[in-house]
Write a protein that holds these residues in place. Structure first.
Motif, PDB file in Angstrom:
ATOM      1  N   ASP A   1       0.848  -1.188   0.000  1.00  0.00           N
ATOM      2  CA  ASP A   1       0.000   0.000   0.000  1.00  0.00           C
ATOM      3  C   ASP A   1       0.885   1.241   0.000  1.00  0.00           C
ATOM      4  O   ASP A   1       1.308   1.720   1.047  1.00  0.00           O
ATOM      5  N   VAL A   2       1.191   1.753  -1.197  1.00  0.00           N
ATOM      6  CA  VAL A   2       2.013   2.964  -1.329  1.00  0.00           C
ATOM      7  C   VAL A   2       1.247   3.976  -2.166  1.00  0.00           C
ATOM      8  O   VAL A   2       0.484   3.606  -3.064  1.00  0.00           O
ATOM      9  N   HIS A   3       1.470   5.266  -1.867  1.00  0.00           N
ATOM     10  CA  HIS A   3       0.714   6.314  -2.558  1.00  0.00           C
ATOM     11  C   HIS A   3       1.595   7.475  -3.027  1.00  0.00           C
ATOM     12  O   HIS A   3       1.076   8.444  -3.580  1.00  0.00           O
ATOM     13  N   SER A   4       2.889   7.391  -2.832  1.00  0.00           N
ATOM     14  CA  SER A   4       3.800   8.439  -3.285  1.00  0.00           C
ATOM     15  C   SER A   4       5.042   7.795  -3.874  1.00  0.00           C
ATOM     16  O   SER A   4       5.322   6.604  -3.648  1.00  0.00           O
ATOM     17  N   HIS A   5       5.807   8.579  -4.623  1.00  0.00           N
ATOM     18  CA  HIS A   5       7.043   8.061  -5.204  1.00  0.00           C
ATOM     19  C   HIS A   5       8.039   7.690  -4.103  1.00  0.00           C
ATOM     20  O   HIS A   5       8.775   6.702  -4.238  1.00  0.00           O
TER      21      HIS A   5
ATOM     22  N   CYS B   1      14.894   7.691 -11.096  1.00  0.00           N
ATOM     23  CA  CYS B   1      14.025   8.458 -10.208  1.00  0.00           C
ATOM     24  C   CYS B   1      14.529   9.898 -10.131  1.00  0.00           C
ATOM     25  O   CYS B   1      15.561  10.243 -10.721  1.00  0.00           O
ATOM     26  N   PHE B   2      13.801  10.733  -9.388  1.00  0.00           N
ATOM     27  CA  PHE B   2      14.164  12.134  -9.180  1.00  0.00           C
ATOM     28  C   PHE B   2      14.521  12.314  -7.708  1.00  0.00           C
ATOM     29  O   PHE B   2      13.654  12.337  -6.844  1.00  0.00           O
TER      30      PHE B   2
ATOM     31  N   LEU C   1       7.958  13.247 -13.955  1.00  0.00           N
ATOM     32  CA  LEU C   1       7.406  11.991 -13.459  1.00  0.00           C
ATOM     33  C   LEU C   1       6.041  12.190 -12.828  1.00  0.00           C
ATOM     34  O   LEU C   1       5.235  11.266 -12.761  1.00  0.00           O
ATOM     35  N   SER C   2       5.789  13.399 -12.305  1.00  0.00           N
ATOM     36  CA  SER C   2       4.484  13.759 -11.759  1.00  0.00           C
ATOM     37  C   SER C   2       4.471  15.269 -11.633  1.00  0.00           C
ATOM     38  O   SER C   2       5.440  15.940 -11.972  1.00  0.00           O
ATOM     39  N   VAL C   3       3.369  15.841 -11.147  1.00  0.00           N
ATOM     40  CA  VAL C   3       3.253  17.291 -11.025  1.00  0.00           C
ATOM     41  C   VAL C   3       3.405  17.703  -9.566  1.00  0.00           C
ATOM     42  O   VAL C   3       3.177  16.914  -8.646  1.00  0.00           O
TER      43      VAL C   3
ATOM     44  N   ASP D   1       7.128  13.771  -7.212  1.00  0.00           N
ATOM     45  CA  ASP D   1       7.976  12.702  -7.715  1.00  0.00           C
ATOM     46  C   ASP D   1       9.322  12.620  -6.995  1.00  0.00           C
ATOM     47  O   ASP D   1      10.096  11.696  -7.224  1.00  0.00           O
ATOM     48  N   ARG D   2       9.640  13.546  -6.097  1.00  0.00           N
ATOM     49  CA  ARG D   2      10.953  13.588  -5.442  1.00  0.00           C
ATOM     50  C   ARG D   2      11.094  12.476  -4.399  1.00  0.00           C
ATOM     51  O   ARG D   2      10.143  12.149  -3.690  1.00  0.00           O
TER      52      ARG D   2
END
Length: 379
Positions: A145-149, A175-176, A189-191, A195-196
């Motif tokens: 269950d993950v919701h962020s980079h 990755c960033f 990668l996202s807004v 994405d960091r």
């Protein structure tokens, strides 16, 4: 253990509708020479092998040739991970069969994570491949269950750390990392900065071979590094010096790092100046074949400037005219600013076309037409 860290090849990329395959082949020849001359034990490619998910045939053919020369002819293992530009499924086709030949392609995140163990006189070094994976992909493949980079990368790295088992370790990731210097040519990668990921996530590994950011750089620790792209892929990268990163790891896992410069077939530059001056200097410019963005400072109209500049600089890709819209240090783009200069601009145009000055009678005629245009009397 000596390995060469590269990333962001972007094979098949076009820039202003110009194919860069010839430029990419030129710099990959240098990469092959480095692998051979420096007796490299493994070549790493940390994502964005191709520029798009369905690469053109020429890009696939170029990669095939490079793999043959490095892996088959030189006998050097190659490790690839998928980046956000790649199609993980297409890049990973035949990966299990290719692995027997020393070509290790890691396209999808796995449980446990894909890894390759290579040996030197001091024992094994295990290389973990963490291809680009957003939170949705990690949830699907790992069932977590993950919701962020950051959460997604943490889950992937946690699995890798469980597999180290006292061995020296290297992680390849796309990755960033927070605080990294980005360029215009990287696809977000996202807004909103979601994405960091923090560089502290990579602390347990002897070396983190990162891809995605195109400028060579390290964050917080020297062993957490971006090798950068092989070529400049936007004019925002004009000042960057492209390189491959050679890493020597000793028996304790300490890494000595050397950046080896790569030299493009054509550089990517920004030239700024007045039109006549740029034309005059073009004949003696050793880089006249470079890919150029030209900013003209002239404040008057110029007849066919792009065509005339390309007679001297054949690879002018973009032309800017800030001098037409600048007042002091403030750039104005309003209709009123343009209107003030319309008659002088036409006079400049007339002079360029005829080589003569517009006479008072002509000035009066053009001024009348402009007045009627602004009054809406002329369609």
């Amino acid at each position: 253990m000596r390995f060469l860290h590269t990333s962001d090849w972007h094979l098949g990329r076009q820039f202003h509708n110009i194919s860069l395959l010839e430029d990419q082949r030129h710099v990959l020849e240098q990469l092959i020479d480095i692998v051979d001359d420096r007796q490299v034990d493994a070549l790493l490619v940390s994502g964005d092998v191709y520029d798009r998910s369905v690469p053109p045939a020429g890009a696939v053919s170029l990669l095939d040739d490079v793999i043959h020369r490095i892996n088959t002819e030189l006998g050097v293992p190659m490790l690839f991970i998928a980046g956000n530009h790649d199609s993980a499924e297409r890049l990973g086709f035949g990966a299990r069969a290719l692995a027997r030949s020393g070509i290790h392609i890691m396209g999808q995140p796995g449980h446990p994570p894909a890894s390759v163990a290579l040996s030197d006189d001091a024992g094994e070094v295990v290389f973990f491949g963490l291809p680009y994976a957003d939170p949705v992909t990690v949830r699907h493949h790992l069932g977590v269950d993950v919701h962020s980079h950051e959460q997604a990368m943490s889950a992937l790295l946690a699995q890798a750390k469980e597999q180290i088992a006292g061995r020296r370790s290297v992680v390849l990731a796309h990755c960033f990392v927070d605080g990294g210097v980005e360029s215009e040519s990287e696809r977000p990668l996202s807004v909103g900065g979601a994405d960091r990921v923090p560089p502290t996530l990579f602390e347990p590994f002897e070396y983190a071979a990162l891809g995605h950011l195109h400028a060579p750089q390290s964050r917080q620790w020297p062993h957490v590094r971006y090798s950068g792209s092989l070529l400049k892929y936007s004019f925002s990268e004009e000042k960057q010096h492209k390189s491959a990163t050679l890493v020597d790891m000793d028996a304790q896992g300490k890494c000595e790092i050397e950046k080896i410069s790569l030299h493009p077939l054509r550089d990517m530059r920004i030239l700024e100046g007045h039109f006549d001056e740029l034309l005059a200097q073009g004949g003696s410019d050793p880089g006249k074949e470079d890919y150029l963005l030209i900013r003209l400072l002239d404040t008057h109209a110029i007849h066919e400037p792009m065509h005339r500049l390309r007679d001297v600089y054949p690879n002018v890709l973009h032309l800017e005219r800030p001098g037409l819209l600048c007042s002091g240090e403030r750039r104005e783009t309003s209709r009123e600013r343009l209107a003030v200069g319309e008659l002088p601009l036409f006079e400049d145009f007339y002079r360029q076309m005829t080589g003569e000055e517009l006479q008072p009678q002509g000035q009066k005629l053009v001024a009348g037409i402009l007045d009627r245009l602004h009054a809406g009397e002329v369609d």
